[in-house]
Design a protein around this motif. Structure first.
Motif, PDB file in Angstrom:
ATOM      1  N   ARG A 143       6.868  -3.475  78.893  1.00 17.25           N
ATOM      2  CA  ARG A 143       6.598  -3.743  80.304  1.00 17.25           C
ATOM      3  C   ARG A 143       5.128  -4.115  80.541  1.00 17.25           C
ATOM      4  NH1 ARG A 143      10.959  -2.736  83.672  1.00 17.25           N
ATOM      5  NH2 ARG A 143      12.760  -2.366  82.314  1.00 17.25           N
ATOM      6  N   GLY A 144       4.260  -3.812  79.599  1.00 17.09           N
ATOM      7  CA  GLY A 144       2.845  -4.050  79.784  1.00 17.09           C
ATOM      8  C   GLY A 144       2.454  -5.513  79.671  1.00 17.09           C
ATOM      9  N   SER A 145       1.417  -5.895  80.390  1.00 18.65           N
ATOM     10  CA  SER A 145       0.839  -7.232  80.219  1.00 18.65           C
ATOM     11  C   SER A 145      -0.228  -7.217  79.135  1.00 18.65           C
ATOM     12  CB  SER A 145       0.241  -7.724  81.542  1.00 18.65           C
ATOM     13  OG  SER A 145      -0.691  -6.796  82.065  1.00 18.65           O
ATOM     14  N   ARG A 146      -0.770  -6.044  78.858  1.00 19.90           N
ATOM     15  CA  ARG A 146      -1.818  -5.898  77.850  1.00 19.90           C
ATOM     16  C   ARG A 146      -1.600  -4.582  77.114  1.00 19.90           C
ATOM     17  NH1 ARG A 146      -8.147  -4.668  79.262  1.00 19.90           N
ATOM     18  NH2 ARG A 146      -9.091  -5.180  77.246  1.00 19.90           N
ATOM     19  N   ILE A 147      -1.562  -4.645  75.789  1.00 18.64           N
ATOM     20  CA  ILE A 147      -1.336  -3.460  74.965  1.00 18.64           C
ATOM     21  C   ILE A 147      -2.622  -3.130  74.207  1.00 18.64           C
ATOM     22  CG2 ILE A 147       0.192  -2.367  73.291  1.00 18.64           C
ATOM     23  CD1 ILE A 147       1.651  -3.579  75.720  1.00 18.64           C
ATOM     24  N   LEU A 148      -3.099  -1.906  74.343  1.00 15.60           N
ATOM     25  CA  LEU A 148      -4.237  -1.421  73.572  1.00 15.60           C
ATOM     26  C   LEU A 148      -3.722  -0.427  72.543  1.00 15.60           C
ATOM     27  CD1 LEU A 148      -6.739  -0.682  76.494  1.00 15.60           C
ATOM     28  CD2 LEU A 148      -6.593  -2.761  75.101  1.00 15.60           C
ATOM     29  N   TYR A 149      -4.125  -0.602  71.288  1.00 13.06           N
ATOM     30  CA  TYR A 149      -3.658   0.298  70.231  1.00 13.06           C
ATOM     31  C   TYR A 149      -4.829   1.137  69.741  1.00 13.06           C
ATOM     32  CZ  TYR A 149      -0.797   2.079  66.434  1.00 13.06           C
ATOM     33  OH  TYR A 149      -0.083   2.904  65.601  1.00 13.06           O
ATOM     34  N   LEU A 150      -4.684   2.454  69.862  1.00 13.59           N
ATOM     35  CA  LEU A 150      -5.715   3.382  69.426  1.00 13.59           C
ATOM     36  C   LEU A 150      -5.383   3.967  68.060  1.00 13.59           C
ATOM     37  CD1 LEU A 150      -6.655   3.194  72.383  1.00 13.59           C
ATOM     38  CD2 LEU A 150      -7.073   5.658  72.326  1.00 13.59           C
ATOM     39  N   LYS A 151      -6.413   4.124  67.249  1.00 12.37           N
ATOM     40  CA  LYS A 151      -6.275   4.820  65.987  1.00 12.37           C
ATOM     41  C   LYS A 151      -7.533   5.662  65.756  1.00 12.37           C
ATOM     42  CE  LYS A 151      -5.399   4.293  61.028  1.00 12.37           C
ATOM     43  NZ  LYS A 151      -5.130   3.336  59.914  1.00 12.37           N
ATOM     44  N   ASP A 152      -7.336   6.938  65.536  1.00 11.17           N
ATOM     45  CA  ASP A 152      -8.455   7.862  65.275  1.00 11.17           C
ATOM     46  C   ASP A 152      -9.546   7.746  66.329  1.00 11.17           C
ATOM     47  OD1 ASP A 152      -7.146   8.684  62.962  1.00 11.17           O
ATOM     48  OD2 ASP A 152      -8.138   7.168  61.727  1.00 11.17           O
TER      49      ASP A 152
END
Length: 252
Positions: A211-220
């Motif tokens: 559903r998002g227009s922008r995806i942010l992926y977090l790691k550590d």
């Protein structure tokens, strides 16, 4: 050109655990834009909810700055943060936290009266929002224990929007719901975003992330990558494939 509503600079969050420092967020530089549906993803412990709580003023960073509309909110004291949240933010949680001794309608009005004393105007807005999410007047008179989980979460969305916040934060809003009711909640969030509501949502669920227009992926505790999907279109297989490829690249 999109309007920047949030900006973080060198945003970091650490705490001591067992004599060792745990770095939950690490030097995050980020801009969030008005009208976007921003989704924050990542493995458990990546810092997703910590980032959301820092942005919303529910938690304070160890280092760095958070700016909203030109105001550095990370410098505010607790009273200032409470006012900021009340005036600018709405919140939808996995656990809905409705007050069982109050009707559905009164749960919403109670939240609205924290920011406005005009009960007639609040009642009009509440009725409009309830209609928009498909909650009948009969259901509005019920108590939280008398409604379904999906209805309760839609009530939670109405409560979050009653004060017309500039940004809506959602932390795993479908996490405690079954597939059908979760889809109803996602449809509701998408509907309000299409009307211009800025949304920031934490999720581990790919169906929700689409559903998002922008995806942010977090790691550590750091942003590993981002994927721009544009506006949600139901049944868009290219969107699904693009997100799937991005998540594989991120190691999801």
């Amino acid at each position: 050109m999109k309007k920047v509503i949030y900006k973080t600079e060198n945003l970091s969050k650490s705490f001591s655990s067992g004599g060792a420092m745990q770095h939950v967020l690490k030097n995050i530089d980020l801009e969030l834009y008005q009208g976007d549906f921003t989704v924050i993803m990542g493995a458990s412990g990546a810092g997703k909810s910590t980032l959301l709580y820092a942005l919303s003023g529910m938690d304070t960073p160890t280092l760095g700055a958070i700016t909203f509309g030109g105001q550095v909110i990370s410098n505010l004291n607790q009273d200032g943060l409470s006012i900021f949240r009340r005036e600018h933010c709405g919140f939808v949680f996995q656990q809905i936290y409705l007050i069982d001794s109050m009707s559905v309608l009164d749960n919403v009005l109670c939240a609205g009266l924290l920011a406005s004393k005009d009960k007639k105007a609040l009642l009009r807005r509440a009725r409009e929002l309830f209609q928009a999410v498909g909650i009948s007047e009969e259901t509005q008179r019920k108590f939280p224990t008398q409604i379904s989980g999906g209805e309760a979460q839609r009530v939670g969305i109405v409560r979050a929007l009653i004060n017309s916040p500039e940004i809506l934060f959602a932390d795993e809003p479908t996490g405690a719901l079954n597939s059908k009711t979760g889809l109803d909640v996602l449809d509701t969030l998408t509907k309000f975003n299409e009307q211009g509501q800025s949304v920031v949502m934490v999720t581990h669920d790919m169906r929700s992330a689409r559903r998002g227009s922008r995806i942010l992926y977090l790691k550590d505790g750091a942003i590993l990558g981002e994927c721009n999907l544009g506006r949600y279109v139901r049944g868009d297989e290219k969107r699904h494939k693009k997100l799937s490829a991005f998540l594989v690249e991120m190691g999801w």
